[in-house]
Design a protein around this motif. Structure first.
Motif: not given
Length: 158
Positions: A29-31, A56-69, A78-81
């Motif tokens: 996992g990645i948190t 599990y990501l909360r309040c990070t700098e990920v955007t739609d581009e990151g979701v593509e990766y 399991e995916l938390t955005l």
């Protein structure tokens, strides 16, 4: 810094891996909570790691581009955005590619609840957490339809 140098720096800084040959193909996992995880983080991560069970990501700098990766991780379960103002409906086609998902939390983003109906490939989903910009009556009406659309899935609105 050259790309190889940036990648090596990424692995050393984030995972204390000093050699690209030591990068694992699997991680449990990645948190990231209030962290600097961003699109480049997931670009480098998914270019080498092929299997991750949960993110599990909360309040990070990920955007739609990151979701593509992230969508390259076909076995992701399991995916938390949560709480990402720069994640929008543009990410839904990528989320839709994650056909092994059993848990999805996409609340407090810029994804209108009505757009959730574009997630046609998430047949294994057991829990969905989302937000609604609609009135309570409108949200209740949409929830009834979503529960029919995702049978066997618990749906929460936060």
């Amino acid at each position: 810094m050259k790309l190889k140098g940036r990648e090596k720096y990424f692995w050393e800084r984030n995972f204390n891996i000093k050699s690209l040959s030591a990068i694992p193909e699997e991680m449990s996992g990645i948190t990231g909570i209030d962290s600097s995880h961003d699109n480049e983080f997931f670009y480098f991560l998914t270019s080498r790691v092929k299997h991750i069970d949960s993110i599990y990501l909360r309040c990070t700098e990920v955007t739609d581009e990151g979701v593509e990766y992230i969508s390259k991780l076909k076995t992701l379960r399991e995916l938390t955005l949560k709480d990402h103002i720069n994640i929008s409906s543009a990410s839904l086609p990528y989320i839709n590619q994650l056909t092994e998902l059993v848990y999805l939390d996409i609340c407090k983003n810029n994804i209108p609840v009505i757009d959730i109906f574009t997630l046609t490939q998430l047949k294994k989903l057991k829990k969905l957490i989302l937000s609604s910009e609609l009135t309570e009556d409108e949200t209740t009406e949409i929830l009834v339809k979503l529960r029919e659309y995702f049978p066997g899935c618990t749906i929460e609105v936060q």
